[in-house]
Design an enzyme around this catalytic site. Structure first.
Site, PDB file in Angstrom:
ATOM      1  N   ASP A 207      -1.276  -1.249   6.590  1.00  0.00           N
ATOM      2  CA  ASP A 207      -1.372  -0.808   7.969  1.00  0.00           C
ATOM      3  C   ASP A 207      -2.157  -1.773   8.842  1.00  0.00           C
ATOM      4  O   ASP A 207      -2.344  -1.546  10.025  1.00  0.00           O
ATOM      5  CB  ASP A 207      -1.988   0.591   8.062  1.00  0.00           C
TER       6      ASP A 207
ATOM      7  N   THR B  82       0.360   4.798   0.752  1.00  0.00           N
ATOM      8  CA  THR B  82       0.302   5.811   1.801  1.00  0.00           C
ATOM      9  C   THR B  82       0.589   5.218   3.180  1.00  0.00           C
ATOM     10  O   THR B  82      -0.075   4.283   3.617  1.00  0.00           O
ATOM     11  CB  THR B  82      -1.078   6.475   1.819  1.00  0.00           C
TER      12      THR B  82
ATOM     13  N   ASP C 138       0.881  -1.162   0.000  1.00  0.00           N
ATOM     14  CA  ASP C 138       0.000   0.000   0.000  1.00  0.00           C
ATOM     15  C   ASP C 138       0.921   1.215   0.000  1.00  0.00           C
ATOM     16  O   ASP C 138       1.969   1.201   0.653  1.00  0.00           O
ATOM     17  CB  ASP C 138      -0.875  -0.018   1.255  1.00  0.00           C
TER      18      ASP C 138
END
Length: 669
Positions: A523, A312, A310
């Site tokens: 995350d 970001t 991912d």
């Protein structure tokens, strides 16, 4: 005396003394033969009793294990008068078992260290006084005092004082972290300097440290595919050895040969080869702040050839900043920034934060009551604002995409729109998100906002390549131009932008369908579908999320991307050790069986070689507990990554496009 012999250490010592005494008696002449035989038989009985008890327990659960083989061999050897063989076999087996338990205890040392890092007592602050209380009695909202040299007993927030905390027990990070009021602290971390008061938020089993201990404990006991296969192999292998020994005994007429086959056929090294390596690998990871959920995930991570990121917060810092201000026409940079901030204040627009932060830092922050703003999803906003310098004048300000600005400018200003489009394309090509600013139908300029690349990303990706990863993929919800620019700077093979969570899920499924073994890095929360669909889900910075510790296959406790190649390298090292151990164990048993059938290998010699192979397997696995030395090339690349940032910083947090004395058209060229 009898109670002492129930413990492994004294029992083994007693058997060893009796064997030594018997050997001495054997050299004293025939008059000492009988006492020597009695001492040797007694040593065999002392060593056999606990082995036989373990064999009976296994039989009750319908399991035929190594203990049964050794018990049969010992009883048979005693029955035919081979007291030395019986004593030697059982003593060596018991000795090997003690060494094995010691080695397994050492491989679990990381878990022991984690448990020890949790303090048993805490200094509670109540009504202006302090008292020492057991940690288990603490409750949420209690205030505890932590002095230098003491461990933090709770998860909570610093409310007064300051100091530096060693968080290596939780994150694996060796550098102490400064703690001041408002900062979070975790149970098990140690205050190396200063003194702080902490308000408890989580206590006892709810703390992050307790969750980590539980996760490591479960992981070390979990069985991977190879270990499960070894267990299945053992279910038929042991009975097969018993049948083989009976057949060989009947054919040869030699009970000694049959009993020797039972001893030689013990798959002890094979049985322990996998679990000792898995426990050591997971323990090494825990020391370095890498939590691996179990042997199965360790094995899968070792085979990962594709890593999906991912963007970001994983490859980038996750904190967008204003990097460029390009003014147009008569406007200057501060004017562009001021009107954009006037429109954004109070809007809740995703890009409002970086614009307002930059306006404050340059002294052009908006004042007064925010105006009305209409958000246009995916395109920007249109605001009706008051000019603080002319309170009676209202202005229509558009902040957003080139398309939105073009609609506001109209057909009579196509040249202005074309300039904004060229400028936006150039800024997007550098990895930024361009924002066009229009006031009352007049183009003021273009802002660029970028989520800067992490300092550790270049070195981490280079080390992933060296680890054996053949493909790097980035999935992002950002525009394709921005995703492509970031990928180009990092050397990523495949960048896909403009993706929703379900699109990321589909991308991971597509890669797996193509035969790739995929490790997905995110995350642990926002990318949950894609993380769950990957062969291995990796959560970054899991020390800040108990949920990530619980749900991810691999949790990198520190927010450090270089831990990712370390985790894959550890998985590959563990897999290599497992393979080496299996080869050692199988080769030893094969050679010993051949030696027995061809002659020359006795029962005692066979057991000695067998236990030696167990020790070799254990020592080989213990190598995983040592930290792998970093190569000179890795150190060089890490240093280069720190010095060579993808975006050079300036007063806006990035490079400014405007050149003094240049026209807007020249700046955009």
């Amino acid at each position: 005396m009898m109670s002492a012999l129930r413990r492994p250490g004294p029992r083994l010592a007693a058997a060893g003394i009796l064997i030594a005494a018997a050997l001495v008696m054997g050299r004293l002449g025939t008059n000492w033969a009988l006492p020597g035989d009695i001492a040797m038989a007694a040593a065999a009985v002392i060593s056999t009793i606990p082995i036989a008890a373990a064999a009976l327990r296994a039989l009750r659960s319908r399991t035929i294990g190594i203990d049964l083989l050794v018990t049969i061999a010992s009883i048979g050897a005693l029955a035919i008068g081979n007291y030395w063989e019986a004593a030697a076999v059982t003593f060596l087996f018991a000795f090997g078992h003690v060494l094995e338990q010691g080695a397994m205890t050492r491989t679990r040392s990381a878990l022991t260290d984690l448990v020890r890092s949790a303090p048993q007592d805490a200094v509670l602050v109540r009504d202006g006084r302090t008292e020492t209380v057991p940690t288990r009695t603490l409750r949420p909202d209690d205030v505890v005092l932590v002095a230098a040299g003491s461990s933090v007993p709770v998860d909570g927030t610093v409310i007064s004082g300051s100091g530096a905390a060693d968080e290596s027990a939780v994150t694996g990070e060796s550098m102490p972290a400064e703690k001041t009021p408002g900062d979070q602290v975790r149970s098990g971390t140690t205050l190396t300097s200063g003194m702080v008061q902490v308000r408890a938020e989580k206590v006892g089993s709810q703390t992050l440290l307790a969750r980590i201990v539980a996760r490591v404990e479960e992981a070390q006991d979990a069985r991977g595919r190879v270990q499960t296969m070894m267990d299945r192999f053992g279910r038929w292998y042991t009975p097969a050895i018993i049948v083989l020994a009976i057949v060989v005994g009947l054919i040869s007429g030699s009970l000694t040969l049959a009993l020797t086959l039972l001893v030689i056929g013990c798959p002890g090294a094979l049985v322990i080869s996998v679990p000792v390596a898995v426990v050591a690998g997971i323990g090494r990871g825990a020391r370095d702040g890498i939590l691996i959920r179990g042997g199965e995930h360790l094995e899968t991570a070792a085979k990962a050839d594709t890593v999906v990121f991912d963007k970001t917060g994983t490859l980038t810092t996750g904190h967008p900043e204003l990097t460029d201000v390009v003014a147009y026409g008569a406007a200057d940079e501060e004017e562009v920034l001021r009107w954009a901030a006037l429109a954004e204040i109070g809007s809740g627009h995703p890009l409002a934060g970086p614009i307002l932060d930059a306006a404050r830092s340059h002294g052009v922050a908006p004042e007064g009551v925010p105006g009305e703003a209409d958000a246009i999803p995916g395109r920007g906003l249109i605001a009706d604002v008051l000019d603080a310098e002319h309170p009676q004048t209202r202005h229509r300000v558009v902040v957003g995409t080139v398309e939105l600005a073009g609609q506001e400018l109209g057909y009579d200003k196509e040249s202005d729109t074309a300039w904004a489009a060229r400028t936006s394309a150039r800024l997007a090509g550098g990895g930024a998100t361009p924002v066009t600013v229009v006031r009352d139908g007049v183009l003021l300029g273009v802002l660029a906002i970028a989520d800067t690349i992490r300092a550790d990303a270049p070195a981490a990706l280079a080390r992933l390549r060296r680890t054996g990863v053949t493909r790097l993929v980035m999935l992002s919800g950002d525009r394709q131009e921005v995703a492509s620019a970031v990928a180009d700077q990092l050397g990523i093979d495949d960048a896909r932008g403009g993706l929703l969570p379900e699109d990321k899920l589909a991308a991971v499924q597509e890669l797996r369908a193509g035969g790739a073994v995929v490790a997905m890095v995110g995350d642990g929360i926002n990318d949950a579908p894609a993380l769950a669909a990957a062969d291995v889900g990796v959560a970054m910075g899991a020390a800040g999320s108990a949920l990530a510790v619980e749900t991810s296959d691999i949790a990198l406790m520190a927010d450090d991307l270089t831990r990712l190649p370390e985790s894959l390298r550890l998985a590959r090292r563990t897999r290599a050790v497992i393979r080496q151990n299996i080869v050692i164990a199988v080769a030893t048993v094969t050679l010993l069986l051949a030696g027995v059938l061809l002659g020359g290998v006795t029962m005692a010699l066979g057991m000695l070689v067998h236990e030696a192979s167990v020790l070799v397997v254990i020592v080989n696995a213990l190598r995983l507990l040592g930290r792998r030395a970093r190569t000179r090339e890795e150190s060089r690349q890490d240093q280069a990554g720190k010095q060579d940032q993808p975006w050079q910083t300036s007063e806006h947090g990035g490079s400014r496009s405007g050149r003094p004395g240049a026209s807007p058209q020249q700046q955009a060229a």
